[in-house]
Enzyme design. Structure first.
Site, short mmCIF file in Angstrom:
data_model
loop_
_atom_site.label_atom_id
_atom_site.label_comp_id
_atom_site.label_asym_id
_atom_site.label_seq_id
_atom_site.Cartn_x
_atom_site.Cartn_y
_atom_site.Cartn_z
N ASP A 1 -9.23 -8.27 0.54
CA ASP A 1 -9.58 -7.07 -0.22
C ASP A 1 -10.63 -7.40 -1.30
OD1 ASP A 1 -8.64 -4.57 0.48
OD2 ASP A 1 -6.79 -4.70 -0.69
N LYS B 1 -3.19 0.96 8.00
CA LYS B 1 -3.73 -0.41 8.12
C LYS B 1 -2.93 -1.20 9.16
CE LYS B 1 -5.37 -0.21 3.38
NZ LYS B 1 -5.16 -0.52 1.95
N GLN C 1 -1.21 -3.77 -2.00
CA GLN C 1 -1.62 -2.37 -2.05
C GLN C 1 -1.63 -1.86 -3.50
OE1 GLN C 1 -2.70 -0.50 0.61
NE2 GLN C 1 -3.18 1.09 -0.88
#
Ligand code: NAP
Length: 292
Positions: free
Chosen positions: A123, A56, A100
């Site tokens: 996200d 990422k 994450q």
């Protein structure tokens, strides 16, 4: 002659997505005097997470976006994690924040995801963001389902009125995936580990999305001829990296199929970049090309 499915090349489409982001990034830079900024909070030392985070970061850097990683130890307390997220919420150079997943067991998933400011929740895992998706008016769609919808649209897979089966009901993949297919007017069946006869539901599907994390769960015999098969699974095996679908047999029956690797994975990362650019555009008061 045996027919084989159209390969849905996520790597190639992800490259196109990134290219389309370049002028949008330039516009943000002109408006804000800085590039879009992404921050990743990485808690603990899960090796797979470290690889995903590196990908990422690299993808953001290649696009000329700013990226940073806030690393916390596996022993991080609730307060430490919340403080790290809060400081990124307040950072004016950061447009998108992700935490994450998975993170250590002492941290409550909903509390941690819920601490990310909704306008920076690229996200889409903050319960408030998930609620908007459920209500049919998403602010940000989670990256894996968004990448899959982008693949389905690019390959012109008919969705309206189609039978869609989603195998998996996690908050990050299965649930938002089913909601996105519903929003696209498919008739959705949701399967999970307690589903009585998985093959029956799979075989009915015009669009079959498999996100269970079980290598070889879906075989060619479970696929309707001509169906679109999306393989989300990532499994490390002795044969290397494989999905949840037995590619060999399924690709002889399906009309379209995603490879693993090179299908859903690259699209997920590209969608994170797209959501971060969208967050920066919203911050700058710019109209994104297609308002979602
Ligand atoms: P997860 O949280 O472990 O959820 C797996 C889901 O699959 C659960 O809902 C589970 O049912 C269901 N399931 C497990 N075994 C099953 C079986 N035999 N039959 C039917 N359903 C079954 O996993 P996840 O985070 O959603 O991820 C799923 C897979 O996608 C993993 O391999 C992951 O690595 C991969 N992934 C890929 C990407 C990408 O970008 N390509 C992104 C995210 C995840 P229950 O709810 O009943 O337990």
């Amino acid at each position: 002659m045996q027919k084989t499915a159209v390969l849905m090349d996520g790597k190639a489409l992800a490259a196109e997505v990134r290219q389309a982001l370049e002028p949008r990034i330039a516009r943000v830079r002109a408006a804000l005097g800085r590039p879009p900024g992404l921050a990743v909070v990485l808690i603990g030392d899960d090796p797979a997470s470290a690889v995903y985070v590196r990908n990422k970061e690299r993808s953001a850097q290649k696009l000329g976006m700013a990226s940073q990683v806030a690393r916390l130890p596996a022993s991080a307390s609730r307060e430490e994690a919340l403080r790290a997220i809060q400081s990124l919420n307040e950072d004016p150079a950061i447009d998108g924040i992700i935490v994450q997943w998975p993170f250590p067991p002492q941290l409550d998933e909903l509390e941690i995801f819920g601490a990310v400011a909704p306008e920076k929740d690229v996200d889409g895992f903050n319960p408030a963001t998930m609620g908007r998706l459920l209500a049919g008016r998403p602010r940000y769609v989670p990256c894996t389902p968004l990448g899959i919808m982008t693949l389905l649209r690019r390959f012109e897979v008919p969705l309206q009125g189609a039978e869609a089966t989603v195998i998996g009901r996690s908050n990050i993949v299965g649930k938002p995936m089913a909601l996105e297919l519903l929003r696209a007017h498919a008739t959705v069946t949701w399967c999970h580990s307690r589903t009585r006869d998985l093959a029956v539901h799979a075989r009915r599907a015009d669009v079959l999305v498999v996100a269970a994390g079980k290598a070889g769960l879906v075989t060619g015999g479970m696929v309707k001829p001509g169906a679109c098969v999306i393989d989300v699974g990532i499994n490390q095996t002795d044969q290397g990296l494989v999905g949840d679908v037995e590619f060999e047999s399924a690709s002889r029956v399906a009309g379209w199929i995603t490879p693993v690797p090179g299908g859903v994975g690259p699209m997920t990362v590209a969608m994170l970049m797209q959501n971060t650019v969208l967050a920066a555009e919203r911050r700058a008061g710019l109209e994104p090309p297609e308002a979602r």
